[in-house]
Design a protein around this motif. Structure first.
Motif, PDB file in Angstrom:
ATOM      1  N   ARG A 192      52.197  44.035  43.999  1.00 19.73           N
ATOM      2  CA  ARG A 192      51.842  43.084  45.051  1.00 19.73           C
ATOM      3  C   ARG A 192      51.155  43.831  46.185  1.00 19.73           C
ATOM      4  O   ARG A 192      51.329  45.027  46.356  1.00 19.73           O
TER       5      ARG A 192
ATOM      6  N   PRO B  55      40.406  36.043  42.421  1.00 22.94           N
ATOM      7  CA  PRO B  55      41.022  37.257  41.876  1.00 22.94           C
ATOM      8  C   PRO B  55      40.776  37.449  40.388  1.00 22.94           C
ATOM      9  O   PRO B  55      40.875  38.569  39.889  1.00 22.94           O
TER      10      PRO B  55
ATOM     11  N   ALA C  23      45.207  43.600  44.211  1.00 25.15           N
ATOM     12  CA  ALA C  23      46.456  43.665  43.448  1.00 25.15           C
ATOM     13  C   ALA C  23      46.589  42.469  42.525  1.00 25.15           C
ATOM     14  O   ALA C  23      46.868  42.619  41.327  1.00 25.15           O
ATOM     15  N   GLN C  24      46.370  41.268  43.074  1.00 27.55           N
ATOM     16  CA  GLN C  24      46.473  40.062  42.255  1.00 27.55           C
ATOM     17  C   GLN C  24      45.435  40.059  41.140  1.00 27.55           C
ATOM     18  O   GLN C  24      45.749  39.740  39.987  1.00 27.55           O
ATOM     19  N   SER C  25      44.205  40.440  41.481  1.00 29.28           N
ATOM     20  CA  SER C  25      43.143  40.471  40.484  1.00 29.28           C
ATOM     21  C   SER C  25      43.467  41.449  39.362  1.00 29.28           C
ATOM     22  O   SER C  25      43.283  41.146  38.174  1.00 29.28           O
TER      23      SER C  25
ATOM     24  N   GLN D  11      42.883  41.157  47.833  1.00 28.88           N
ATOM     25  CA  GLN D  11      43.102  40.410  46.595  1.00 28.88           C
ATOM     26  C   GLN D  11      43.131  41.325  45.363  1.00 28.88           C
ATOM     27  O   GLN D  11      43.340  40.845  44.251  1.00 28.88           O
TER      28      GLN D  11
ATOM     29  N   GLY E 156      37.911  39.067  43.664  1.00 33.81           N
ATOM     30  CA  GLY E 156      38.943  38.909  44.675  1.00 33.81           C
ATOM     31  C   GLY E 156      38.527  39.381  46.052  1.00 33.81           C
ATOM     32  O   GLY E 156      39.379  39.600  46.915  1.00 33.81           O
TER      33      GLY E 156
ATOM     34  N   ARG F  85      43.634  37.726  54.942  1.00 27.74           N
ATOM     35  CA  ARG F  85      44.954  37.461  54.386  1.00 27.74           C
ATOM     36  C   ARG F  85      46.047  38.026  55.277  1.00 27.74           C
ATOM     37  O   ARG F  85      47.135  37.468  55.371  1.00 27.74           O
TER      38      ARG F  85
ATOM     39  N   VAL G 281      46.408  42.600  38.401  1.00 27.25           N
ATOM     40  CA  VAL G 281      47.519  42.120  37.578  1.00 27.25           C
ATOM     41  C   VAL G 281      47.003  41.086  36.577  1.00 27.25           C
ATOM     42  O   VAL G 281      47.358  41.107  35.395  1.00 27.25           O
ATOM     43  N   GLN G 282      46.130  40.205  37.050  1.00 28.23           N
ATOM     44  CA  GLN G 282      45.611  39.157  36.175  1.00 28.23           C
ATOM     45  C   GLN G 282      44.777  39.718  35.030  1.00 28.23           C
ATOM     46  O   GLN G 282      44.828  39.197  33.908  1.00 28.23           O
TER      47      GLN G 282
END
Length: 395
Positions: free
Chosen positions: A301, A347, A287-289, A285, A351, A370, A291-292
Motif C-alpha cells: 500500500r 492504476p 503501489a495500487q497499479s 497510485q 496511475g 491523494r 499490485v494490480q
C-alpha cells in the motif's frame, strides 16, 4: 533518473516544483478546437514523426506511451516515437550542444518530458521554442488550482504544458509492516528494529534526492528558510538534524548503508523480491497499479508522511530546434485530452494523477492529489543536499 556529468549537474539536475493549490489566479486560456490556427496545425502535423524524449525506466509508462502512439497515428496521422532516456538532463545537454553548434532547425528532439531544474536550464539557456500552450485546445480543461503556472518557482509562461502530478510516498508491504511509519522518528525506529529491510536510491538519482528533501522537511522545526536561496550558514543549521538522522539510519539500511540502489526501479524490484519491506515512489497510485499488474505483492500500500508528501507537477516542452513542431503540439494536446488523462490516471495502466478539472474527466478518475501536499524547497537546497550527501556517504 539518470546520471550526468559533474560539469552539468548543477545546471541540469531535475528538481520538482512545489505542489500547493491556488497558484494560478485565473482560468487557463486556450484556443478552441475549431480555431483556424489549430486546424492549420493539424494539417501541418499529418505525416510528421514526433521524437519524444521521456524517461524509459517504467514498463507501465512505456506501455502507456505505446498506446498513445497508436492513438495519435490513428486520429491525426502523426507518428509518435518514444526515445527512452535515463535522465532528461541528458536531452537538455544535447540541446545545449545543438545551440552552441548553431543547429537552429532539424533537431532530433521534438518533445520533452521535463520539470524543475531541467526546465529552468532550458528556459535560461534559450533552448525552448516560442510559447505554445495557448494554442492547445485542451489547455482549457486543465485545473488552474493545481501548481501548473510555475515550475519549481520558475514561471512557465506558455513554454511547457502540464502533464501530471507526483507525490512522494512509501510503498509498504503491510503483511510485514503492521504499523507503517509516517514520521522521521517512526521510520528510524522501524528501520533499527528491522535492519536491512529499508533503503533509498543513491542521490543524485531523483527519488533519492527527493527522499532527502522529504526528510529535511520532516526534521526541520522551521521550514521557511527552505523556500529561500540557501546560504552556507542556513544550510549548515537547517541540515544538521538531517545528517544526524541519516547517521543513525544508515547502519540499519539494506547492505548496512554501504551500497544504495541505483534508482527507483531497482528499489521496487527489491521490494517485489522480498528483500525490502518498503520502497520509495513519486507516484501515489504506483503501489495500487503494481499490485494490480502483479509486479508487487498484494499487501503493498502507499502511505505518506503525516506532515505531508513532497509534491510536484511535470510537464511537456518543445525544444527550440524541433523538427516536427506542429506534430509535437498535436501530441501534447492529445496527452491532455480527457481520454488520455483518464487512462494515465487509471492504476490499471499507469496511475499518474491527471491535471484536468474533475468535471472534464470520466467519473471515478483518481484525484490529482491523494495526500496532503508539502511544497518543494528552493532549488538551491537540492543542489547543496546532493553535494553534501556525496561528501558524507558517497564512497
Amino acid at each position: 533518473m539518470p546520471k550526468i556529468s559533474a560539469l552539468l549537474r548543477t545546471l541540469l539536475r531535475p528538481l520538482q516544483l512545489a505542489a500547493l493549490p491556488l497558484l494560478m489566479a485565473g482560468p487557463l486560456q486556450a484556443a478552441p478546437a475549431s480555431d483556424p490556427q489549430w486546424q492549420q496545425t493539424l494539417e501541418e502535423a499529418k505525416g510528421q514523426s514526433v521524437y519524444f524524449n521521456a524517461w524509459g525506466g517504467s514498463p507501465e509508462i512505456n506501455a502507456y506511451l505505446q498506446w498513445a502512439s497508436g492513438e495519435v497515428q490513428r486520429q491525426y496521422g502523426v507518428k509518435l516515437v518514444q526515445v527512452k532516456v535515463d535522465d532528461i538532463a541528458q536531452s537538455v545537454s544535447q540541446l545545449l550542444a545543438d545551440r552552441q553548434a548553431g543547429k537552429q532547425s532539424g533537431g532530433p528532439i521534438d518533445l520533452l518530458w521535463v520539470n524543475g531544474e531541467n526546465f529552468k536550464a532550458l528556459k535560461e539557456q534559450g533552448l525552448l521554442g516560442a510559447p505554445f500552450t495557448q494554442e492547445l485546445p485542451n489547455m482549457a480543461l486543465v485545473d488552474g488550482q493545481l501548481p501548473v503556472s510555475e515550475d519549481f518557482t520558475v514561471p512557465v509562461e506558455g513554454l511547457e504544458a502540464p502533464w501530471g502530478i507526483g507525490q512522494l510516498n512509501l510503498m509498504v508491504n503491510e503483511d510485514e509492516v503492521k504499523t507503517p511509519p509516517t514520521s522521521a522518528a517512526a521510520l528510524l525506529a522501524w528501520a533499527k528494529a528491522h535492519p536491512g529491510r529499508f533503503t533509498y536510491p543513491k542521490p543524485p538519482q531523483f527519488h533519492g534526492s527527493s527522499f532527502l528533501k522529504q526528510m529535511l522537511l520532516e526534521l526541520t522545526p522551521d521550514p521557511a528558510p527552505l523556500y529561500r536561496e540557501a546560504t552556507d550558514a542556513e544550510f549548515q543549521r537547517q541540515t544538521a538534524p538531517l545528517w544526524a538522522w541519516l547517521d543513525a539510519l544508515h547502519p540499519a539500511l539494506w547492505r548496512k548503508g554501504k551500497l544504495f540502489p541505483t534508482g527507483a526501479a531497482e528499489t521496487k524490484q527489491l521490494l517485489d523480491d522480498g528483500e525490502l519491506a518498503m520502497a520509495i515512489s513519486f507516484n501515489p497510485q504506483e503501489a495500487q497499479s503494481s499490485v494490480q499488474n502483479g509486479t508487487l505483492p498484494a499487501g503493498v500500500r502507499a502511505l505518506a508522511m503525516e506532515k505531508g508528501a513532497l509534491t510536484n507537477s511535470h510537464f511537456l516542452a518543445i525544444p527550440f530546434n524541433a523538427n516536427a513542431r506542429a506534430g509535437a503540439k498535436v501530441v501534447a494536446n492529445f496527452l491532455l485530452s480527457p481520454a488520455a488523462q483518464a487512462r494515465k490516471a487509471d492504476p490499471a495502466f499507469w496511475g499518474d494523477p491527471s491535471v484536468l478539472r474533475r468535471d472534464a474527466l470520466p467519473q471515478g478518475t483518481a484525484p490529482a492529489l491523494r495526500f496532503k501536499a508539502q511544497a518543494e524547497p528552493h532549488p538551491s537546497w537540492q543542489l547543496r543536499l546532493e553535494a553534501a550527501w556525496a561528501e558524507r556517504y558517497g564512497q
